[in-house]
Design a protein around this motif. Structure first.
Motif, PDB file in Angstrom:
ATOM      1  N   TYR A   1      -8.113   3.018  -5.050  1.00 16.86           N
ATOM      2  CA  TYR A   1      -7.023   3.827  -5.576  1.00 16.86           C
ATOM      3  C   TYR A   1      -7.534   5.213  -5.940  1.00 16.86           C
TER       4      TYR A   1
ATOM      5  N   THR B   1      -0.513   8.973  -6.772  1.00 20.72           N
ATOM      6  CA  THR B   1      -0.759   7.530  -6.743  1.00 20.72           C
ATOM      7  C   THR B   1      -0.989   7.139  -5.297  1.00 20.72           C
TER       8      THR B   1
ATOM      9  N   TRP C   1      -5.879   8.203  -8.463  1.00 20.57           N
ATOM     10  CA  TRP C   1      -4.786   8.537  -9.372  1.00 20.57           C
ATOM     11  C   TRP C   1      -5.066   9.868 -10.062  1.00 20.57           C
TER      12      TRP C   1
ATOM     13  N   LYS D   1       2.787   3.134  -2.029  1.00 13.58           N
ATOM     14  CA  LYS D   1       3.179   3.426  -3.395  1.00 13.58           C
ATOM     15  C   LYS D   1       3.946   4.741  -3.462  1.00 13.58           C
TER      16      LYS D   1
ATOM     17  N   GLU E   1      -3.048   4.317  -2.832  1.00  9.35           N
ATOM     18  CA  GLU E   1      -3.828   3.094  -2.696  1.00  9.35           C
ATOM     19  C   GLU E   1      -4.186   2.926  -1.234  1.00  9.35           C
TER      20      GLU E   1
ATOM     21  N   TYR F   1       0.818  -1.218   0.000  1.00  9.58           N
ATOM     22  CA  TYR F   1       0.000   0.000   0.000  1.00  9.58           C
ATOM     23  C   TYR F   1       0.850   1.266   0.000  1.00  9.58           C
TER      24      TYR F   1
END
Length: 745
Positions: free
Chosen positions: A180, A133, A182, A65, A135, A63
């Protein structure tokens, strides 16, 4: 010695205190969220501060990222270097040639974190940067538009990521055990002015599930960041009102059209593009109006009645007989999608035979309306292809200088020399139009020309239609076209609408969605049900919904029309779903629409009751079923009932009368609505076994009916239009009316 040791360690500690901040992991926070980044540049924490909830499983590496990735040839590359100073985070990508770097700035604002791709270096080998990004953990309940929804701890919350400029792509959704968020900046997009990576930005924040509170927070973010139009525009009072989409009228009918618009009780009018604009010269008014001032006067008359007026436009289309962009020579901004080289000179006089090409034109289109090529500036229509063996080419007979003769300044047939490019013009709607190109500036040119006239006419909002007839990807194309139209007009619209709804790059310009094209070949009530299903599809949490575009008559003739019960089916669903109606309006149909005035008065009544919230949720939810409901008013009390009804066959003369009866009793009574089928007819209805004292009613104008005795146990009711009956002691309505007699005069 001890003193010197103490001095040494004091110096070391002082030195550590003076180290730059990047030696510690940064955290950025506003009133709603905090975002933690570790010393490798990974997202280490994201907390909803209003409920003190961590949204990342901080002890699970998957997780965590990197905040930023670079993409090349469909492969994402992790950063190989990271540093930060204050609000700036810099990522480098040594796995890519020239080692591109991306600098991201995270700026805390009152209720959101602004995350911006501030600058880029060495990016020649990068196709896109995903500069946010995130998550999250598996407490995710679902994803709605640009929000992750959580229901953990008994508290419903959203974690949202909002795009703040027109070319930032935000995607949110479930993934594996979590979700997520993004935000991506792209390079490879068609646009007259190339879109750079730098400047893309998004807002990260948390919010409650309550729609009003969520709307207020998103609006606050948009206002703070200068986002055009925004979700606040979706609360415009006119968006709660129904709309007349005027498609046709004569100049001499303009006052009648105005009165019919008022009779329907609508709050919006949309003018079809061919009604207000000369399609052949888009900066000029439609010639039937005589002058721009005449149309402006009519629009101002609508506005004086509190009606908001919109312009319907085709931002992707150039009509094939355009005097501005076709007749003097094919405009460079018309979209071309294929090209070959002319192999032999082509004289202006050649109208048959073969236009020779250096290679086979195999695969070029042969369908009607799709066989136009351009050589230089001349448009030529071919008939067939020669692809089997040299000489290759296009086969005649040819239409030379298609739509380029017979008008002042027309180009006419031209000589062409070998080596010239032969390009295929992309059509839109077959024989009607060509597509405007985006990258070469054609769509922008058309928008500028249209904007001149829109500004002169004083439109309040803009509907961009047929945007699906453009190059892909359509979500991006939609954004280019709508943003281009928004930029072109000096008087900015209160909101915009689109045939593709709320696409990625069109948000936040598009304020309302749900309309579809009704198919006259299908049963009208079935089309309403199809519209309801489409309207209730998940667009986004804020979009206002509407039913339409409903036709009241056949597009092919003036003899087939929507019946009163079909039209009321639509109106009842508008109340049931609390959605306004958009109705296609043509004077050539309205002039001969049976029961027109009764239908429009009923529309105004439904509109009034819907806007006032007259019916409780229990009534509205029942009326959402796919069956007929009709509106009845008790004569004495004035109370309205929205009741399920069934078709009521009338005995002798049943072909002359259409009738419906309420299925449940309301206030101990049955209600019936009926009307003569043929226009201009009067029906005398004779009911046996009914006392005149048990029957009362009114006509569509709300005038009381004269119910008279026609003999012992017989009641006579006269209807020259739609009427409503209120009947007590009607034990078996089917039997009573099947035994009735109708006389048509």
């Amino acid at each position: 010695m001890r003193s010197r040791t103490w001095m040494f360690w004091s110096a070391v500690v002082a030195g550590l205190l003076l180290l730059p901040a990047r030696s510690l992991a940064p955290t950025y926070q506003c009133s709603t969220v905090s975002l933690g980044i570790d010393d490798q540049g990974r997202v280490s924490s994201i907390v909803d501060r209003e409920v003190s909830r961590e949204r990342i499983k901080t002890n699970i590496a998957t997780y965590r990222k990197y905040l930023c990735y670079a993409k090349r040839n469909n492969v994402f590359h992790e950063p190989t270097g990271f540093s930060y100073s204050g609000e700036q985070l810099t990522y480098s990508f040594g796995s890519l040639f020239s080692t591109p770097t991306a600098t991201i700035r995270i700026t805390p604002h009152t209720d959101h974190l602004l995350i911006q791709l501030e600058s880029i270096t060495g990016d020649a080998n990068v196709d896109e940067f995903r500069f946010v990004t995130i998550e999250t953990a598996n407490s995710l309940d679902g994803a709605v538009w640009r929000f992750l929804r959580y229901e953990d701890g008994g508290v419903g919350r959203y974690l949202g990521l909002m795009p703040l400029d027109r070319w930032t792509d935000v995607q949110v959704g479930p993934a594996g055990a979590g979700g997520y968020l993004w935000a991506t900046a792209y390079r490879t997009r068609a646009y007259p002015t190339p879109v750079s990576f730098a400047g893309r930005k998004a807002a990260l924040f948390a919010a409650p599930l309550d729609r009003a509170a969520l709307l207020a927070r998103v609006s606050s973010v948009e206002v703070n960041e200068g986002v055009p139009i925004g979700v606040a525009a979706r609360q415009h009072p006119a968006l709660q009102r129904s709309c007349m989409f005027w498609d046709q009228m004569l100049y001499s009918e303009r006052n009648a059209a105005l009165q019919l618009t008022l009779d329907a009780g609508v709050g919006r009018v949309l003018l079809h593009q061919p009604l207000w604009q000369d399609s052949r010269q888009p900066s000029e008014v439609q010639p039937s109006w005589g002058s721009t001032a005449n149309l402006r006067s009519w629009i101002d008359s609508l506005k004086a009645e509190g009606i908001v007026v919109g312009a319907h436009v085709f931002p992707t289309q150039c009509v094939k007989n355009s005097l501005a962009y076709v007749a003097p020579g094919a405009h460079a901004g018309l979209r071309r999608d294929r090209s070959v080289v002319l192999a032999a000179d082509l004289p202006a006089s050649q109208t048959d035979g073969l236009i020779q090409t250096t290679e086979s034109p195999a695969g070029w289109p042969l369908d009607d309306g799709n066989r136009d090529i351009v050589i230089g500036r001349e448009i030529i229509q071919y008939a067939a292809l020669k692809t089997d063996a040299p000489p290759y080419g296009f086969v005649g007979p040819f239409v030379r200088a298609k739509n380029q003769t017979g008008s002042a300044g027309a180009l006419g047939p031209q000589d062409a020399l070998a080596g010239a490019a032969i390009q295929h013009l992309v059509p839109s709607l077959a024989e009607y139009a060509y597509q405007w190109d985006i990258a070469s500036g054609g769509a922008a040119e058309h928008a500028r020309a249209s904007a001149v006239l829109m500004d002169a006419l004083g439109f309040d909002y803009i509907y961009c239609d047929a945007v699906e007839h453009s190059e892909s990807p359509h979500d991006y194309t939609l954004g280019v076209l709508l943003n281009g139209m928004y930029d072109a007009v000096a008087a900015k619209p209160a909101w915009m609408e689109s045939s593709l709804g709320t696409g990625v790059w069109a948000f936040p310009l598009v304020a309302v969605a749900g309309q579809i094209d009704f198919h006259w070949s299908e049963p009208f009530k079935g089309e309403v049900d199809r519209n309801v299903a489409f309207m209730n599809a998940p667009f986004d949490p804020f979009v206002e919904k509407q039913l339409g575009w409903a036709m009241i008559a056949s597009p092919a003739n003036t003899t087939e029309h929507v019946r009163p019960d079909d039209f009321e089916y639509l109106l009842a669903k508008s109340v049931a779903w609390e959605a306004p109606v958009v109705m296609l309006a043509r004077m050539d149909r309205f002039n001969v629409w049976p029961h027109r005035d009764a239908n429009l008065k009923l529309m105004a009544l439904y509109e009034q009751l819907r806007l006032s919230g007259y019916f409780p949720e229990s009534v509205r939810s029942a009326a959402r079923r796919a069956r007929d409901y009709m509106l009845f008013r008790e004569a004495a009390s004035g109370v309205f009932h929205l009741l399920p009804v069934s078709l009521l066959p009338v005995g002798a003369g049943s072909d002359s009368v259409r009738a419906f009866v309420s299925e449940p009793l309301a206030s101990g009574k049955r209600f019936v609505s009926l009307w003569p089928v043929e226009l201009g007819r009067t029906v005398e209805l004779y009911l046996d076994g009914v006392s005149a004292a048990d029957v009362s009613g009114y006509d569509w104008r709300e005038y009381s009916l004269g119910v008279t005795s026609a003999g012992p146990g017989v009641v006579r009711v006269t209807a020259s239009g739609r009427i409503y009956l209120e009947m007590a002691n009607l034990v078996n309505p089917q039997a009573t009316f099947s035994a009735a007699r109708a006389v048509v005069r």
